[in-house]
Design a protein around this motif. Structure first.
Motif, short mmCIF file in Angstrom:
data_model
loop_
_atom_site.label_atom_id
_atom_site.label_comp_id
_atom_site.label_asym_id
_atom_site.label_seq_id
_atom_site.Cartn_x
_atom_site.Cartn_y
_atom_site.Cartn_z
N GLY A 16 98.60 56.18 94.72
CA GLY A 16 99.19 55.56 95.85
C GLY A 16 99.05 53.79 95.49
N MET A 17 97.95 53.43 94.98
CA MET A 17 97.80 52.02 95.12
C MET A 17 98.71 51.47 93.72
SD MET A 17 96.21 49.31 95.60
CE MET A 17 94.91 49.73 96.93
N GLN A 18 98.57 52.41 92.63
CA GLN A 18 99.64 51.90 91.50
C GLN A 18 101.03 51.80 91.97
OE1 GLN A 18 98.52 51.01 88.71
NE2 GLN A 18 100.63 50.71 87.58
N ALA A 19 101.34 52.62 92.81
CA ALA A 19 102.74 52.68 93.10
C ALA A 19 103.06 51.53 94.14
CB ALA A 19 103.10 53.97 94.04
N TYR A 43 105.17 46.18 94.80
CA TYR A 43 104.92 44.71 95.40
C TYR A 43 105.37 43.77 94.27
CZ TYR A 43 102.63 41.23 98.21
OH TYR A 43 102.28 40.03 99.00
N HIS A 44 105.26 44.18 93.09
CA HIS A 44 105.39 42.98 92.03
C HIS A 44 106.71 43.10 91.18
CE1 HIS A 44 100.96 42.59 92.45
NE2 HIS A 44 101.32 41.37 92.34
N GLY A 45 107.45 44.57 91.54
CA GLY A 45 108.59 44.84 90.77
C GLY A 45 108.57 45.24 89.47
N VAL A 46 107.49 45.72 88.99
CA VAL A 46 107.50 46.05 87.61
C VAL A 46 107.13 47.64 87.49
CG1 VAL A 46 106.66 43.97 86.99
CG2 VAL A 46 104.97 45.56 87.54
N THR A 47 107.17 48.11 86.38
CA THR A 47 106.67 49.46 86.05
C THR A 47 105.62 49.31 84.67
OG1 THR A 47 108.80 50.25 86.60
CG2 THR A 47 107.34 51.63 84.88
N ALA A 53 108.20 54.10 91.79
CA ALA A 53 107.43 53.39 92.95
C ALA A 53 108.12 52.87 94.09
CB ALA A 53 106.69 51.97 92.50
N GLY A 54 109.50 52.87 93.92
CA GLY A 54 110.36 52.44 95.18
C GLY A 54 110.29 51.15 95.62
#
Length: 615
Positions: A189-192, A197-201, A210-211
């Motif tokens: 959940g934290m990673q997602a 939040y930062h718009g990265v994968t 992550a949505g």
């Protein structure tokens, strides 16, 4: 350049070449001794705050959240009886009562090693807007754990988060946004949330969806993660290990420890508290044990809390874990922890710039002592130095052979060496894809479980690699052996140095096995002995030995060793695909090709020893 191209340039330097075996052995053991000396108080240093704005003495604490915490905890116990899922509606309702923005973040995991399995989760967060322009933010997070979780409960953490949020909302001195985050499914959940939040994968695209976040705060400067297992705690353990061995800025770690001391809250690192007035010899072993604990944990590359996922985004973060107190003796209450949280947030709120003045590379020997990179990096330098000296000696021997070959008009072909090295690296690439390949084939045709499929795949490719080596040993000649030996030594030395730049612990622990293995290739030991030593350092076998020892220490038997090994391989594969972890990338793509080249040399019948050409 004469030294590198003409053996005659070795005049005056014959001691280095003729005695390279002794010199390499001395460097190896000197590295181990140097590491042990780091635990001495005469070598390591006392911690200090480099940034004056963080000084805890400047902060006057006034919070008392005991009553609110108890009320929230009672309500939460009732809510938890209805469902084990994160109570998003209840949490948002509490944020709304405080007049705080609240949002729900949805994410999905497409399990990369299963049969199209999908898992969904939710995160809840609220934002207290600062008095500035919302350009910076601080995060307070809690991992939600239901009754079915295999980890200790964190309901006390959630209750404290809500209580401290209510207190923070009433204050007017916040210059930064405060983000209160409750995550589901632990680190997933934290990673997602961080990716959204930062718009990265960070991992493989399409694995973790992550949505999007409905709202954001400013650029996150620091984060504090709470894992409190009870309302009465024996001590607070400060966790700092991050993904891929990254560490938070030492200023933040020192800040948490100092505020804990100021509030008279027992605190520890690695579950080891500071013990005052110990005899010198006991103090040394206490520091050595603490430092070794950190090295072993950092080498795995696995974070020991949700804070460890912030570091890759340039966000300094730690976890405060409160361990439940036994009996009715002296203990820490949620009031004390609330004051510590307030102190950390008030201090970070004073910062006018990012953390930058203190260390990012260090080893902790106690809660208030550390070893800087300038003192511990020579351990790796001496290990690599032994490999380079051995390679230089072989180079001198090889130059003499080339000169004799030219005089006798014999050809000197390096094509076999190039093919051997290429095959070793290609094998590493195939091994890296084994978890995905095996979980797509074996469950379909043999009905294997995911763990059994991954383990079977690694065992199969390991056996295939050994067969490939036996074929290669029948192709190359004595001169090619020498050239391959030089290439393997230079590669392994370069690999250790490269890994040490980001994860010293992994590089140092790997070199303890790699360096003797590489140096013994050209020794006078029988081929059977050299082969046995090299096989014991085979990546999969070495991991099996380590896990078997760990299983025996923790459970007293070896019955679970194979199952633990299979689960470890699955988890490291998933970490690589979901989080972008290097816990599997480095051993496979870096260590495996080097080990294969060394094993080819171990199986060779003729390996040229380093003897300089005499005039």
């Amino acid at each position: 350049m004469g030294l590198l191209t003409d053996p005659a340039g070795l005049r005056g330097r014959q001691v280095l070449v003729n005695n390279h075996g002794l010199i390499c052995g001395v460097l190896y053991f000197a590295s181990l001794v140097w590491f042990c000396l780091l635990a001495s108080d005469q070598v390591n240093s006392a911690t200090y705050l480099s940034e004056n704005a963080l000084l805890p003495g400047l902060v006057v604490l006034s919070s008392d959240v005991t009553t609110d915490t108890k009320n929230y905890l009672k309500e939460l116990d009732v809510v938890m009886k209805e469902s084990n899922r994160i109570p998003t509606a209840w949490i948002r309702g509490k944020f709304t009562q405080m007049s705080i923005e609240s949002y729900v973040h949805n994410f999905t995991l497409n399990y990369p090693l299963g049969r199209g399995q999908r898992f969904e989760g939710k995160n809840v967060y609220g934002i207290i807007r600062g008095g500035g322009s919302s350009t910076e933010a601080i995060v307070l997070s809690v991992p939600f754990r239901g009754d079915d979780s295999g980890f200790p409960s964190t309901t006390a953490s959630l209750a404290l988060l809500l209580a401290i949020t209510k207190y923070f909302r009433e204050q007017k001195y916040w210059a930064k946004d405060l983000i209160m985050l409750i995550t589901e499914h632990e680190q997933l959940g934290m990673q997602a949330w961080l990716e959204a939040y930062h718009g990265v994968t960070c991992g493989t695209k399409g694995v973790l969806e992550a949505g999007d976040l409905p709202a954001r705060g400013g650029s996150i400067q620091a984060a504090l993660n709470l894992e409190l297992h009870s309302t009465k705690m024996k001590y607070i353990d400060v966790k700092i290990l991050g993904l891929n061995g990254q560490l938070p800025n030492l200023d933040l770690v020192n800040l948490v420890h100092r505020i804990c001391s100021k509030e008279r809250s027992r605190h520890s690192f690695g579950n080891l508290e500071k013990v005052h007035n110990l005899p010198p010899n006991e103090q040394y072993f206490h520091s050595l044990y603490t430092m070794t604990f950190m090295v072993l944990g950092q080498a795995t590359g696995v974070p020991d809390g949700n804070h460890g996922l912030f570091h890759r985004f340039g966000i300094e973060a730690v976890t405060m874990e409160g361990h439940e107190a036994d009996g009715n003796g002296q203990h820490i209450t949620l009031h004390h922890v609330g004051r510590v949280v307030e102190g950390v947030f008030r201090s970070v709120n004073n910062l006018l710039e990012r953390f930058h003045q203190s260390y990012f590379f260090y080893l902790m020997t106690d809660t208030d002592r550390f070893v800087s990179i300038g003192y511990y990096i020579p351990c790796v330098g001496m290990m690599v130095g032994a490999l380079l000296i051995r390679a230089f000696s072989l180079h001198v021997s090889l130059r003499g052979q080339i000169d004799d070959s030219i005089n006798s008009k014999n050809d000197y072909n390096t094509g076999g060496v190039f093919i051997t090295g290429l095959l070793c690296f290609l094998t590493g690439l195939v091994v890296f894809q084994i978890p995905i390949i095996s979980t797509k084939i074996l469950p379909v045709y043999f009905n294997f479980s995911t763990a059994k499929s991954v383990l079977t795949g690694f065992v199969g490719i390991s056996i295939a690699a050994l067969i490939m080596v036996e074929i290669l040993t029948k192709v190359l000649g004595p001169r090619e052996w020498t050239l391959l030996s030089i290439a393997s030594l230079l590669y392994l030395g370069t690999m250790i140095l490269a890994v040490a730049m980001s994860n010293f612990s992994l590089a140092f622990l790997s070199s303890i096995f790699i360096v003797p293995m590489a140096l013994l290739v050209g020794s006078k030991l029988p081929r059977f002995v050299r082969t046995l030593i090299c096989l014991l350092c085979q990546p999969l076998l070495l991991l099996t030995i380590v896990i078997s020892i760990s299983t025996y220490i923790h459970f007293g038997d070896l019955d679970r060793a194979v199952q633990t090994l299979a689960e470890t391989l699955v988890l490291t594969s998933v970490d690589t695909l979901v989080y972008g972890a290097t816990s599997q990338v480095i051993p496979i793509l870096a260590y495996t090709p080097g080990w294969l080249m060394v094993y080819v040399l171990c199986r060779a019948k003729h390996v040229t020893t380093a003897k300089p050409k005499k005039d």
